[in-house]
Motif scaffolding. Sequence first.
Motif, PDB file in Angstrom:
ATOM      1  N   GLY A   1       0.803  -1.226   0.000  1.00  0.00           N
ATOM      2  CA  GLY A   1       0.000   0.000   0.000  1.00  0.00           C
ATOM      3  C   GLY A   1       0.828   1.263   0.000  1.00  0.00           C
ATOM      4  N   GLY A   2       2.100   1.162  -0.363  1.00  0.00           N
ATOM      5  CA  GLY A   2       2.955   2.340  -0.333  1.00  0.00           C
ATOM      6  C   GLY A   2       3.490   2.589   1.067  1.00  0.00           C
ATOM      7  N   TRP A   3       4.624   3.308   1.137  1.00  0.00           N
ATOM      8  CA  TRP A   3       5.189   3.564   2.482  1.00  0.00           C
ATOM      9  C   TRP A   3       4.275   4.477   3.270  1.00  0.00           C
ATOM     10  N   PHE A   4       3.439   5.250   2.566  1.00  0.00           N
ATOM     11  CA  PHE A   4       2.496   6.172   3.206  1.00  0.00           C
ATOM     12  C   PHE A   4       1.241   5.444   3.659  1.00  0.00           C
ATOM     13  N   GLY A   5       1.001   4.248   3.135  1.00  0.00           N
ATOM     14  CA  GLY A   5      -0.079   3.366   3.592  1.00  0.00           C
ATOM     15  C   GLY A   5      -1.450   3.998   3.782  1.00  0.00           C
ATOM     16  N   TYR A   6      -1.899   4.809   2.827  1.00  0.00           N
ATOM     17  CA  TYR A   6      -3.172   5.494   3.023  1.00  0.00           C
ATOM     18  C   TYR A   6      -4.333   4.517   3.156  1.00  0.00           C
ATOM     19  N   PRO A   7      -5.087   4.607   4.262  1.00  0.00           N
ATOM     20  CA  PRO A   7      -6.368   3.912   4.304  1.00  0.00           C
ATOM     21  C   PRO A   7      -7.386   4.723   3.510  1.00  0.00           C
ATOM     22  N   PRO A   8      -8.503   4.164   3.137  1.00  0.00           N
ATOM     23  CA  PRO A   8      -8.969   2.794   3.387  1.00  0.00           C
ATOM     24  C   PRO A   8      -8.311   1.740   2.487  1.00  0.00           C
TER      25      PRO A   8
ATOM     26  N   HIS B   1     -12.922   0.762  13.489  1.00  0.00           N
ATOM     27  CA  HIS B   1     -13.413   1.662  12.432  1.00  0.00           C
ATOM     28  C   HIS B   1     -12.653   2.974  12.326  1.00  0.00           C
ATOM     29  N   PHE B   2     -11.404   2.998  12.792  1.00  0.00           N
ATOM     30  CA  PHE B   2     -10.692   4.284  12.816  1.00  0.00           C
ATOM     31  C   PHE B   2     -10.704   4.984  11.460  1.00  0.00           C
ATOM     32  N   PHE B   3     -10.446   4.215  10.405  1.00  0.00           N
ATOM     33  CA  PHE B   3     -10.340   4.848   9.086  1.00  0.00           C
ATOM     34  C   PHE B   3     -11.413   4.311   8.142  1.00  0.00           C
ATOM     35  N   ASP B   4     -12.525   3.884   8.728  1.00  0.00           N
ATOM     36  CA  ASP B   4     -13.563   3.231   7.943  1.00  0.00           C
ATOM     37  C   ASP B   4     -14.683   4.229   7.635  1.00  0.00           C
ATOM     38  N   PRO B   5     -14.740   4.746   6.406  1.00  0.00           N
ATOM     39  CA  PRO B   5     -15.735   5.778   6.096  1.00  0.00           C
ATOM     40  C   PRO B   5     -17.167   5.272   6.213  1.00  0.00           C
ATOM     41  N   THR B   6     -17.377   3.954   6.089  1.00  0.00           N
ATOM     42  CA  THR B   6     -18.760   3.463   6.156  1.00  0.00           C
ATOM     43  C   THR B   6     -19.306   3.527   7.577  1.00  0.00           C
TER      44      THR B   6
ATOM     45  N   GLY C   1     -15.830   6.882  10.132  1.00  0.00           N
ATOM     46  CA  GLY C   1     -14.407   7.177  10.294  1.00  0.00           C
ATOM     47  C   GLY C   1     -13.882   8.037   9.154  1.00  0.00           C
ATOM     48  N   ARG C   2     -12.778   8.723   9.406  1.00  0.00           N
ATOM     49  CA  ARG C   2     -12.269   9.646   8.394  1.00  0.00           C
ATOM     50  C   ARG C   2     -10.858   9.261   7.964  1.00  0.00           C
ATOM     51  N   PRO C   3     -10.722   8.851   6.700  1.00  0.00           N
ATOM     52  CA  PRO C   3      -9.406   8.451   6.197  1.00  0.00           C
ATOM     53  C   PRO C   3      -8.370   9.562   6.345  1.00  0.00           C
TER      54      PRO C   3
ATOM     55  N   GLN D   1      -7.249  16.851  -7.657  1.00  0.00           N
ATOM     56  CA  GLN D   1      -7.887  16.927  -6.352  1.00  0.00           C
ATOM     57  C   GLN D   1      -8.229  15.504  -5.948  1.00  0.00           C
ATOM     58  N   ASP D   2      -8.028  15.203  -4.667  1.00  0.00           N
ATOM     59  CA  ASP D   2      -8.270  13.840  -4.214  1.00  0.00           C
ATOM     60  C   ASP D   2      -9.766  13.554  -4.099  1.00  0.00           C
ATOM     61  N   VAL D   3     -10.082  12.305  -4.281  1.00  0.00           N
ATOM     62  CA  VAL D   3     -11.455  11.827  -4.207  1.00  0.00           C
ATOM     63  C   VAL D   3     -11.501  10.936  -2.976  1.00  0.00           C
ATOM     64  N   ILE D   4     -12.135  11.430  -1.920  1.00  0.00           N
ATOM     65  CA  ILE D   4     -11.973  10.780  -0.624  1.00  0.00           C
ATOM     66  C   ILE D   4     -13.315  10.307  -0.096  1.00  0.00           C
TER      67      ILE D   4
END
Lengths: 621, 204, 369
Positions: free
Chosen positions: A143-150, A235-240, A243-245, C201-204
Amino acid sequence: MATAASVPAPRGIIRRPTATTGWLSWFTTIDHKKIGLLYGFSAFAFFIIGGLEALLIRAQLAKPDNTLLNADQYNQIFTMHGLTMIFLFVMPMSAAFFNYMIPLMIGARDVAFPRLNAFSYWVFLLGGLFLYSSWFLGGAPNGGWFGYPPNSTTDPTIGMTFYALGLIITGLASSAGAINLAVTVVNMRAPGMTLFRMPVFVWMGLVVQFLLVFALPIITVALFEMLFDRRWGTHFFDPTAGGRPLLWQNLFWLFAHPEVYILILPAFGIISEILPVFSRKPLFGYQFVVFSGIAIGFIGFGVWAHHMFAVGLGPVANTAFGITTAIIAVPTGIKIFNWMGTMYGGDIHFDTPMLMAVGAVAMFVIGGLSGVTHAVVPSDYQQTDTYYVVAHFHYVLFGGAVFGLFGGVFYWWPKIFARQLDERWGKVQFWIMLIGFNLTFGPMHILGLGGMIRREYTYPASLGLTFWNQVSTVGAYLIALSTLVFVVNAVKTQRTAKGLANEDPWDARTLEWTTSCPPPVYNFEEIPVVHSIDEFWHRKYAEDKEGRLIRVPAGASDHAAADGHGGAIHLPTPSFWPLIAAVGLPTIAYGVLYSWWLVGAGALVTVIGFMGWAMEPPVAE
Amino acid sequence: MADTTAHAAPVEHTSTGLPSTKLAMWLFLASECLLFGALITTYVLYRGASTTGPYPSEIFDIRYTSVSSFVLLASSLTMVLSLTAAEKRDFARMRLWLVATALLGMTFVGGQVYEFTSFYHEGLSLTTNLFGTTFYVLTGFHGVHVTVGILMLLSLVGMSWAGRLPDDQAFPVEMVGLYWHFVDIVWIVIFTVVYLIPQAKPAG
Amino acid sequence: MRRTRWWILALLALTLLLVACSKTAPQNTMNPHGPTAQTEKNLLVLVLWPAAAVFLVVEGGILLISIRLRHRKDRDRMPPQIHGNTRLEIGWTIAPAIVLAVIMVPTVSTIWQLARQPADAMQITVEGYQWWWGFRYTDPDMAVNYGDHDAIVTADVLVIPTGRTIDLSLTSLGGGAHSTAGVPDHQVIHSFWAPQLFGKQDVIPGETNHIVFSADDPGIYSGQCAEFCGLQHGKMKFRIRALDEADWQRWVANEKSPSVQPNDGLAQQGMDLFLGVNGVGGQCIQCHAVGGTDAAGTAAPNLTHFAAATHECFAGCDFESFLNGNPNAADLKAWLADPNAVKLGAKMPDYGLTEQQIDALVAYLYSLT
């Protein structure tokens, strides 16, 4: 009641190791110099591995629609390349220099906590091996070194769980190491070594340790949150679930921007040592260089959102972080100008360390200037996530940090191994590396502005960027060749070169050169007393009435007569416990992946390790 | 991690005059501040963000948690008493207060375990909603810190009993005390943020 | 030393030249075709001047010092020991600060300028999926003329009128996401970018961002997802097709109408299979929609006008819909036969279709003009 005099003889399950030579001693050593070497060798091994990953990346991108690697393999490889170079090469390589040199440069016999130092190293190594074991256990992080969720939290493969656990472990190692080295600098200086007499390398080391102490806990929390999301369905990074990525991105960059300075400041320190020695002049504007380093450290915590200009933080945030990013260019610029001022008027000896250092400055400037274009927010909307950014940070981190670190390797090699690396091979390496580097990363500016995004495993010929991709690939293999030249040089030197004729081969300025090469276990027979910046230089040279330098005959200087504490030298005894405590941590991590029993076993090992450590006196009688 | 030259040489020579272990402990705690800072920030950011219940107001028993918080705060007092005894070289009393501190800590952790269990039975698990996620992880991290503190306290007692502490027993007690007080102070913040500041159930 | 440095310099000059001139690169940011991208480019060029000046001064200075002051064997000298010069140092602290402050003035004003959302802009919602783009025309006059009169929905190609200001709402919460073990795997972060028209722009998931832009000239502009979004991030592409007013009106009229009923036998079979009317097939409509039929899935591209001339590419623009004006049946067949084989990790399942079924479906899809 027990008193110090009647501490009972050590007892326990393991007999205390005492040997300071032999292969076993490397596992039990608590000598900062040996640990520095361990860090150095491990980091270099990871540099080779990370470099091979880079070669695979460039091979894949050598032609459009290439099928050498598929998307899955490519994503794992670019992720591991980033993680390896940042966490397993530049950070530990800097730690190697800090470990080896800081005590010598401040006139100390060791770091403040020798066993904690060994613990840090083992945790780092085992953490790195843990991360790499993922290749054999279902796939590396992808997922990259930045590992962005989700994306990272919902990816079905096991890789990103290894990422979270592995970085928590290596982060722990860095935190422990940072506290140790910071305390060493603050508390273990030789008499007379005031803060503003410290070599700039030590200053940069101190700033880096503080950055680590304050930045690492933030990423640790983010990694734990990711781990919980992945492993236990939180659910820390779970938008459903509301949560806010973006929480991850803020936490991550709040760590990862200071991390950039953690990676570059050690090289800045090395450059600031090398330039004066080889220009035969003191560092120009010592205090400006030191304070700009400190300023970079502080401002470094206030620019994180410039990695997020395109995430839609709004014009207010983008304005604010655009401005702070422009501000941080000022102290960085000060350093460049002061380095030029150091060289100006000097008698410049272009031995390999100097070539590397000057090369680092010249290359870093390019990375700095492209960095300024990122501060121009609307222009960054175009550049972010393209190869332009890849070019930028490689000019900073390869051009700046790697050239700087190689400079340190060539500069201190005689100190550490009592042999000098071959100058001719060194210069060959430098020029191949410089050319290869610019061929690799220079074209990436064009690729980025030409519309090539980062992290894409292949590109169509219709993008019109095939030629520059090919140039870049050729450059990458030249860098590999230069690394090979270094390895050959190192092996050849250690095999054939004779010992040093002169223990001060560069006519250096700082305390580490006052001891023998390599230094004795106890570093200094007598703790030196420091009277000025560049103490060693002033012991060698004095100014005559016209302000010209004249060489002081050896032994004639009153400075040289060290009036240290003398007395019997107590050195801490080697110990198994740091290694044992360290082994428990990856065991716990494997347990988190596979079995609670393993977690328990790992925790038990660690607790036993710490207990044994606490019960054992630092010095065996 | 009581690893310092202070043990080897009782009179430690340092640049600042402060024992290295103490400096290290302060740095460690500074680092811990950011650790809990990030965790508390996460909790605050997600206040009222849960999309399903149970919500905090439905589940908290403020009176119960107040009592257990008071127990933890009381343990700071016993910690101080232990250090005072150590400084007076009254090591038996020192150990007594250390044991008392550990017992109070265990009471707190036990209370937390009970609280977690009862919340779980009321339908709040780690994965139920954002409140469950952030609440359990934040207070759980704190609970682990208290547990580590208890281990350190008991180790001190054991080592003092076995005569394995250096002559100046007050020093390690002071170090563990620093950690223990820090964990207490963090709890005051967590208790305030999580339990005391009222959090309305989201409309609908 | 000298030669390499000049070489680097020449290379950099060449860089700018090539980037500026290369018209063939379809994603060249230095060749903008709309005011948003133009503004962004202008700002970069503005900064490149002082950057080039600093580059020349610093690199030239290092080079000059290195050459002039290098140690010579016949000249053993000890240089004067200068420790610094406070006035000079304050000077080179303040000078860059002033340059940067000057640069920040147009920067900040442009940030605000680009953030403005004109009320009369055309509203289009961009939906990011793994790994393709969906577009929903939410203006009231862009509703279809059948069924619930919902918005026009397309995939892969965003068709716009030339010269009109467009306000894109970017969302990653496209309806009816697929899910694996209860976890929706469509909801990841993407970034929407068409280099010749606008920066990214990001799509989040859970947030809505905006891009305001317009295209100066009719034409095709390529773009792609710029934020790493998983396995096929590199192949999440799209195109923007800018049409002049007459073509635009024709396109809108066609999009508003429901799909045409096929009249040849094979396409008819394909439709039956697609909709599952004879008890066979019907998996397609779980995810896909075809306007005017029972197919109303929202997790995959809307296929109402799959074969319209403007729908140039499909499956994240991985494949051309037409080759020399003829249907690209070969790629579509391969895609239907085993999506995962031609695009690793593709979310479209392999339904084990027979060759005959595939032929029928291809005929049906290419009847949807």
